[in-house]
Write a protein that holds these residues in place. Structure first.
Motif, PDB file in Angstrom:
ATOM      1  N   ASN A  24       0.826  -1.202   0.000  1.00  0.00           N
ATOM      2  CA  ASN A  24       0.000   0.000   0.000  1.00  0.00           C
ATOM      3  C   ASN A  24       0.863   1.257   0.000  1.00  0.00           C
ATOM      4  O   ASN A  24       0.542   2.237  -0.652  1.00  0.00           O
ATOM      5  N   ILE A  65      -8.574  -4.829   1.437  1.00  0.00           N
ATOM      6  CA  ILE A  65      -9.691  -4.073   0.870  1.00  0.00           C
ATOM      7  C   ILE A  65      -9.759  -2.640   1.385  1.00  0.00           C
ATOM      8  O   ILE A  65      -9.964  -1.720   0.593  1.00  0.00           O
ATOM      9  N   PRO A  66      -9.573  -2.374   2.669  1.00  0.00           N
ATOM     10  CA  PRO A  66      -9.646  -0.973   3.117  1.00  0.00           C
ATOM     11  C   PRO A  66      -8.586  -0.064   2.496  1.00  0.00           C
ATOM     12  O   PRO A  66      -8.779   1.144   2.424  1.00  0.00           O
ATOM     13  N   GLY A  68      -7.598  -0.022  -0.690  1.00  0.00           N
ATOM     14  CA  GLY A  68      -8.001   0.432  -2.017  1.00  0.00           C
ATOM     15  C   GLY A  68      -6.825   0.505  -2.957  1.00  0.00           C
ATOM     16  O   GLY A  68      -6.148  -0.473  -3.203  1.00  0.00           O
TER      17      GLY A  68
END
Length: 117
Positions: A24, A65-66, A68
Protein backbone atom coordinates in the motif's frame (compact mmCIF):
# COMPACT_ATOMS: atom_id res chain seq x y z
CA UNK A 1 -2.79 -26.49 19.16
CA UNK A 2 0.80 -26.40 20.25
CA UNK A 3 2.88 -23.39 21.18
CA UNK A 4 5.07 -23.95 18.12
CA UNK A 5 2.10 -23.86 15.75
CA UNK A 6 0.77 -20.69 17.39
CA UNK A 7 4.19 -19.07 17.02
CA UNK A 8 4.33 -20.08 13.34
CA UNK A 9 0.85 -18.65 12.77
CA UNK A 10 1.77 -15.36 14.44
CA UNK A 11 4.95 -15.05 12.38
CA UNK A 12 3.04 -15.81 9.21
CA UNK A 13 0.30 -13.27 9.96
CA UNK A 14 2.88 -10.59 10.80
CA UNK A 15 4.61 -11.22 7.45
CA UNK A 16 1.25 -11.02 5.67
CA UNK A 17 0.36 -7.71 7.31
CA UNK A 18 3.81 -6.31 6.52
CA UNK A 19 3.50 -7.29 2.86
CA UNK A 20 0.06 -5.69 2.48
CA UNK A 21 1.01 -2.48 4.31
CA UNK A 22 4.26 -2.06 2.37
CA UNK A 23 2.46 -2.75 -0.90
CA UNK A 24 0.00 0.00 0.00
CA UNK A 25 2.82 2.41 0.81
CA UNK A 26 4.30 1.73 -2.65
CA UNK A 27 7.79 1.71 -1.27
CA UNK A 28 10.73 -0.08 -2.76
CA UNK A 29 10.51 -2.51 0.16
CA UNK A 30 7.37 -4.23 -1.07
CA UNK A 31 9.45 -6.83 -2.92
CA UNK A 32 11.31 -7.62 0.28
CA UNK A 33 8.01 -7.87 2.15
CA UNK A 34 6.67 -10.33 -0.41
CA UNK A 35 9.83 -12.42 -0.12
CA UNK A 36 9.48 -12.46 3.67
CA UNK A 37 5.78 -13.39 3.31
CA UNK A 38 6.61 -16.28 1.02
CA UNK A 39 9.46 -17.50 3.22
CA UNK A 40 7.06 -17.37 6.18
CA UNK A 41 4.63 -19.43 4.07
CA UNK A 42 7.20 -22.16 3.54
CA UNK A 43 8.15 -22.12 7.23
CA UNK A 44 4.48 -22.33 8.27
CA UNK A 45 3.79 -25.24 5.92
CA UNK A 46 6.92 -27.15 6.86
CA UNK A 47 6.60 -26.53 10.59
CA UNK A 48 2.90 -27.29 10.89
CA UNK A 49 2.63 -30.04 8.26
CA UNK A 50 -0.99 -28.92 7.84
CA UNK A 51 -1.94 -28.17 4.22
CA UNK A 52 -5.30 -26.82 5.38
CA UNK A 53 -3.50 -23.76 6.74
CA UNK A 54 -3.06 -22.68 3.11
CA UNK A 55 -6.50 -21.12 3.41
CA UNK A 56 -5.00 -18.52 5.75
CA UNK A 57 -3.24 -16.96 2.78
CA UNK A 58 -6.53 -15.64 1.48
CA UNK A 59 -7.08 -13.56 4.63
CA UNK A 60 -4.78 -11.05 2.97
CA UNK A 61 -7.56 -10.10 0.55
CA UNK A 62 -10.09 -8.76 3.10
CA UNK A 63 -7.15 -7.26 4.97
CA UNK A 64 -6.21 -5.29 1.85
CA UNK A 65 -9.69 -4.07 0.87
CA UNK A 66 -9.65 -0.97 3.12
CA UNK A 67 -6.43 0.20 1.44
CA UNK A 68 -8.00 0.43 -2.02
CA UNK A 69 -5.47 1.88 -4.40
CA UNK A 70 -1.77 2.26 -3.67
CA UNK A 71 -0.65 5.54 -2.14
CA UNK A 72 1.20 6.69 -5.20
CA UNK A 73 2.69 10.15 -5.05
CA UNK A 74 4.30 9.95 -8.47
CA UNK A 75 1.03 10.23 -10.40
CA UNK A 76 1.37 7.02 -12.40
CA UNK A 77 -1.23 4.29 -12.59
CA UNK A 78 -1.17 2.41 -9.34
CA UNK A 79 -2.27 -1.20 -8.82
CA UNK A 80 -5.17 -2.09 -6.61
CA UNK A 81 -3.90 -3.45 -3.26
CA UNK A 82 -6.51 -6.28 -2.97
CA UNK A 83 -5.43 -7.54 -6.39
CA UNK A 84 -1.85 -7.61 -5.13
CA UNK A 85 -3.03 -9.48 -2.01
CA UNK A 86 -4.97 -11.99 -4.09
CA UNK A 87 -1.98 -12.77 -6.32
CA UNK A 88 0.45 -12.91 -3.40
CA UNK A 89 -2.03 -14.95 -1.37
CA UNK A 90 -2.43 -17.52 -4.15
CA UNK A 91 1.34 -18.03 -4.31
CA UNK A 92 1.49 -18.12 -0.51
CA UNK A 93 -1.26 -20.75 -0.34
CA UNK A 94 0.56 -22.87 -2.89
CA UNK A 95 3.82 -22.58 -0.95
CA UNK A 96 2.12 -23.52 2.34
CA UNK A 97 0.42 -26.56 0.82
CA UNK A 98 3.52 -27.78 -1.04
CA UNK A 99 5.82 -27.38 1.94
CA UNK A 100 3.29 -29.07 4.24
CA UNK A 101 3.01 -32.06 1.91
CA UNK A 102 6.79 -32.09 1.50
CA UNK A 103 7.26 -32.15 5.27
CA UNK A 104 4.77 -35.00 5.59
CA UNK A 105 6.61 -37.01 2.95
CA UNK A 106 9.97 -36.25 4.55
CA UNK A 107 8.77 -37.36 8.00
CA UNK A 108 7.13 -40.49 6.62
CA UNK A 109 10.28 -41.50 4.72
CA UNK A 110 12.51 -40.65 7.66
CA UNK A 111 10.40 -42.77 10.01
CA UNK A 112 10.27 -45.71 7.62
CA UNK A 113 14.04 -45.64 7.06
CA UNK A 114 14.73 -45.51 10.79
CA UNK A 115 12.49 -48.52 11.38
CA UNK A 116 14.45 -50.59 8.86
CA UNK A 117 17.69 -50.01 10.75
Amino acid sequence: MTIERIALLLIYMAATVAAVVLANANTENSGVAIAIWWVASVVLGWGSRAPALALLAFLAIPMAIPFGYVNNYLGSDAPWVPLFAAAGGAVSALLIALSAFGARIYVRRHQSSSQVL
